[in-house]
Write an enzyme that holds these catalytic residues in place. Structure first.
Site, PDB file in Angstrom:
ATOM      1  N   ASP A 156       0.879  -1.175   0.000  1.00 24.87           N
ATOM      2  CA  ASP A 156       0.000   0.000   0.000  1.00 24.87           C
ATOM      3  C   ASP A 156       0.909   1.215   0.000  1.00 24.87           C
ATOM      4  O   ASP A 156       0.925   2.006   0.944  1.00 24.87           O
ATOM      5  CB  ASP A 156      -0.940   0.016   1.207  1.00 24.87           C
ATOM      6  N   ASP A 160       1.355   1.321   7.686  1.00 26.32           N
ATOM      7  CA  ASP A 160       0.253   0.638   7.011  1.00 26.32           C
ATOM      8  C   ASP A 160       0.751  -0.556   6.193  1.00 26.32           C
ATOM      9  O   ASP A 160       0.702  -0.565   4.968  1.00 26.32           O
ATOM     10  CB  ASP A 160      -0.536   1.613   6.135  1.00 26.32           C
ATOM     11  N   ASN A 193       1.437   6.846   3.249  1.00 23.07           N
ATOM     12  CA  ASN A 193       2.043   5.834   4.111  1.00 23.07           C
ATOM     13  C   ASN A 193       3.551   5.959   4.258  1.00 23.07           C
ATOM     14  O   ASN A 193       4.214   5.058   4.783  1.00 23.07           O
ATOM     15  CB  ASN A 193       1.662   4.443   3.612  1.00 23.07           C
TER      16      ASN A 193
END
Length: 245
Positions: A171, A190, A176
């Site tokens: 991700d 994440d 992030n």
């Protein structure tokens, strides 16, 4: 996913985990999940990630991946995690940085985008593929999607040849990556689906996310900061796979 612009209702579980600390919601996702910064009167701040249970990944998975990745990369320290029949939670120590899409860094897109590209390259270079126990390759992603009832188009079932196998963040969208006050990358967050995959599975999505967060025209900047040339075919394929699954 977004930085909340309106007050959120703090779930009872989060208040319990906060132990009286002041709470600020810093992120909410499309599944109803929240991430809150907890600042106690005494002691160090920490983060509480909370959400309803769902099938795609669990915070137990994320805690396990964070603890593994932390052997080679900068990720938040896991303090605790748990779940019950309806909800799950993850508590991590705070790091002295801000998301690459904080209001400050949205106004400085070139610095932020370059830092995200450099951070992703450092991540791929640091984590050992041969020791990673998780798979985020195309076949695994399609199988997981179909178990959730998603019909994946036939056109996506034959991926391009693997360019370079890495431990993918899974991700790698710009929010992030955390940056320090000077705009250098600091850490990654994440990690709930982290696993081995072609590096373009991360790169294509990271570059695509620059438009969502900073506006058009920054995707090539991110790829250049990573240190390679664009690959239009792999970028198109992995963007389509992301959107389909």
């Amino acid at each position: 996913m977004s930085i909340p612009v309106m007050p959120v209702v703090v779930p009872p579980r989060v208040r319990e985990l906060a132990r009286g600390a002041a709470l600020e919601c810093v992120w909410q996702n499309d599944l109803g999940g929240l991430t809150l910064r907890a600042t106690p009167q005494y002691g160090e701040p920490f983060f509480i990630k909370w959400g309803p249970r769902h099938d795609e990944s669990t915070m137990r998975d994320e805690a396990e991946r964070m603890q593994w990745a932390g052997r080679w990369a900068r990720v938040p320290q896991v303090l605790s995690h748990g779940e019950d029949a309806t909800e799950e939670w993850l508590v991590t120590a705070a790091l002295a940085g801000d998301s690459a899409v904080s209001p400050y860094w949205r106004e400085r897109p070139e610095t932020a985008v370059r830092a995200v590209g450099e951070a992703l390259r450092a991540w791929h270079d640091a984590l050992p593929v041969e020791e990673c126990p998780w798979d985020w390759g195309v076949a695994a992603r399609i199988d997981a999607a179909e178990q959730r009832g998603i019909r994946v188009p036939e056109s996506l079932r034959t991926p391009p040849p693997v360019d370079q196998l890495v431990v993918a963040h899974a991700d790698a969208c710009c929010p992030n990556t955390l940056l320090d006050t000077d705009g250098r990358w600091l850490a990654h967050v994440d990690l709930g689906q982290m696993g081995t995959a072609d590096r373009w599975a991360d790169l294509a999505v990271a570059a695509m996310s620059t438009e969502w967060n900073y506006g058009p025209g920054w995707d090539d900047t991110l790829i250049a900061a990573y240190g390679i040339a664009p690959d239009p075919a792999r970028q198109a394929y992995y963007r389509a796979l992301w959107n389909a699954t």
